[in-house]
Enzyme design. Structure first.
Site, mmCIF file in Angstrom:
data_model
loop_
_atom_site.group_PDB
_atom_site.id
_atom_site.type_symbol
_atom_site.label_atom_id
_atom_site.label_comp_id
_atom_site.label_asym_id
_atom_site.label_seq_id
_atom_site.Cartn_x
_atom_site.Cartn_y
_atom_site.Cartn_z
ATOM 1 N N LYS A 35 0.845 -1.203 0.000
ATOM 2 C CA LYS A 35 0.000 0.000 0.000
ATOM 3 C C LYS A 35 0.878 1.251 0.000
ATOM 4 C CE LYS A 35 -0.341 -0.168 5.053
ATOM 5 N NZ LYS A 35 -1.152 -0.685 6.175
ATOM 6 N N TYR A 255 17.906 28.893 9.377
ATOM 7 C CA TYR A 255 16.725 29.579 9.910
ATOM 8 C C TYR A 255 16.676 29.510 11.431
ATOM 9 C CZ TYR A 255 14.706 29.922 5.229
ATOM 10 O OH TYR A 255 14.461 30.224 3.924
HETATM 11 C C1 LIG Z 1 -0.372 -1.696 6.854
HETATM 12 C C2 LIG Z 1 -0.938 -2.934 7.423
HETATM 13 C C3 LIG Z 1 -0.106 -4.026 7.718
HETATM 14 C C4 LIG Z 1 1.401 -3.952 7.634
HETATM 15 O O1 LIG Z 1 1.887 -3.372 8.824
HETATM 16 P P1 LIG Z 1 3.470 -3.243 9.096
HETATM 17 O O2 LIG Z 1 3.543 -2.705 10.473
HETATM 18 O O3 LIG Z 1 3.975 -2.272 8.080
HETATM 19 O O4 LIG Z 1 4.044 -4.585 8.930
HETATM 20 C C5 LIG Z 1 -0.709 -5.198 8.145
HETATM 21 N N1 LIG Z 1 -2.052 -5.284 8.295
HETATM 22 C C6 LIG Z 1 -2.874 -4.250 8.027
HETATM 23 C C7 LIG Z 1 -4.345 -4.426 8.218
HETATM 24 C C8 LIG Z 1 -2.353 -3.041 7.605
HETATM 25 O O5 LIG Z 1 -3.172 -2.019 7.363
#
Ligand SMILES: *Cc1c(COP(=O)(O)O)cnc(C)c1O
Length: 361
Positions: A35, A255
């Site tokens: 994702k 800055y």
């Molecule tokens: C993003 C997500 C994961 C992966 O989590 P990580 O901590 O990056 O391993 C697993 N399950 C769900 C439902 C998620 O949304």
């Protein structure tokens, strides 16, 4: 010449990390979570790298899934938030996507759907994260409704852990107990484990792992954890020095003049800033590497530039290579010094930063 700031992504390292995730739970399958553009690494490139061995991919939404289908990815794809409106059912059917169902409206949409062929569904229980999922008492009824749909081929039972990155946290045991109490008698594969649970909670492994951040080389447990050495860094954010100057005690940098020199100080200006995705909240002392040697950020990060301490490198000059995170500088350490997490660094990489890929084992 072009601005030297770029992200180098090591695809072989992603393959290594996926295999490492699967090795933690022999016999289990694993969704490779891609994702958010594969946590900033480029979803198509990452999916192509893992296509031959990934049991399935996971994305947040239909748009992300269709990008993979259009690139020719044919592995199963799970939509972690399911569908947002019934209009998406057509795309789901045509592209053969696997929705999560986490609330009653989605359940209605799916049960009333017309599909050209049966599709699997992942049914989510809220065991204590209190974000998505059916309440434990409502879960069995939702399961029964899906099972009664001729066009639902399989129901996978899932939940998500809130505190898996703190292995001693009592919430994890409570969530696991809740899940077995309310899903225990229902046939079907189980999926519970994010990266943290893959690495540290065998009781949560079940049938389908869901590794995300670990594929990208960052352990959820910080750099002292043994998994930090087992995983290979995948994203290297690199740039160059574009200016070098010597400052006297009492002179301030950048800055707000946040860093004031207490001794004669050589300062290097690096062509990377918060508009590239480098965290503006990086404190003085945040690690970086110049010419392969460790140094630190001094002064506030600006939009297109940041400043590093070169006092220990009197030879350093414009054009010298800088690594902001990668194999020399752990993204977890940069994140910790910036009050954030590696997830945010990776996903925050900006469009201005070109990604180049290498794939050599
Ligand atoms: C993003 C997500 C994961 C992966 O989590 P990580 O901590 O990056 O391993 C697993 N399950 C769900 C439902 C998620 O949304």
């Amino acid at each position: 010449m072009a601005r030297p700031t770029r992200a180098r992504v090591d695809l072989a390292a992603i393959r290594h990390n996926y295999r490492y995730a699967k090795a933690q739970a022999p016999g289990a399958r694993a969704l490779a979570v891609v994702k958010a553009d594969a946590y900033g690494h480029g979803a198509v490139a990452v999916a192509r790298t893992l296509a031959a061995e990934a049991d399935a991919f996971a994305v947040a939404c239909t748009e992300e899934a269709l990008e993979l289908r259009e690139a020719g990815i044919s592995n199963p794809i799970v939509l972690l938030e399911g569908i947002f409106e019934p209009m998406e059912l057509q795309a789901l059917d045509r592209a053969e996507l696997t929705p999560v169902v986490h609330q009653a409206e989605q359940l209605d949409w799916l049960c009333e759907a017309r599909a050209s062929k049966p599709f699997p569904v992942w049914l989510k229980m809220d065991t204590g994260m209190h974000r998505l999922g059916f309440t434990p008492p409502d879960f069995a009824a939702a399961y029964a409704r899906l099972k009664a749909c001729a066009h639902v081929s399989e129901v996978v039972l899932m939940t998500h852990l809130a505190c898996a990155d703190e292995p001693e946290h009592p919430a994890t045991q409570a969530q696991l107990a809740c899940f077995s109490a309310h899903a225990g008698g229902l046939p079907g594969a189980r999926s519970i484990a994010n990266s943290a649970a893959v690495l540290a909670c065998p009781a949560a492994h079940g049938d389908w792992l869901r590794p995300g951040i670990m594929l990208y080389g960052a352990t959820p447990f910080g750099e002292q954890h043994p998994s930090a050495r087992a995983l290979r860094p995948t994203m290297h954010l690199e740039s160059e020095l574009i200016s070098v100057r010597g400052l006297a005690p009492g002179e301030a940098i950048g800055y707000g003049g946040r860093f004031v020199c207490t001794a004669p100080t050589r300062v290097g200006v690096v062509a990377a800033g918060y508009a590239d995705g480098y965290p503006r909240h990086a404190k003085d002392g945040t690690p970086a590497a110049v010419n392969g040697k460790h140094t630190r950020i001094i002064g506030r990060v600006s939009m297109d530039m940041l400043t590093v301490d070169l006092t220990a490198q009197p030879q350093a000059q414009p054009g010298d290579p800088v690594q902001l995170w990668g194999d020399l500088v752990a993204a977890n350490d940069v994140a910790a010094a910036s009050d954030t997490i590696a997830y945010q660094l990776f996903t925050g990489l900006s469009r201005r930063v070109p990604i180049s890929y290498s794939d050599t084992d």
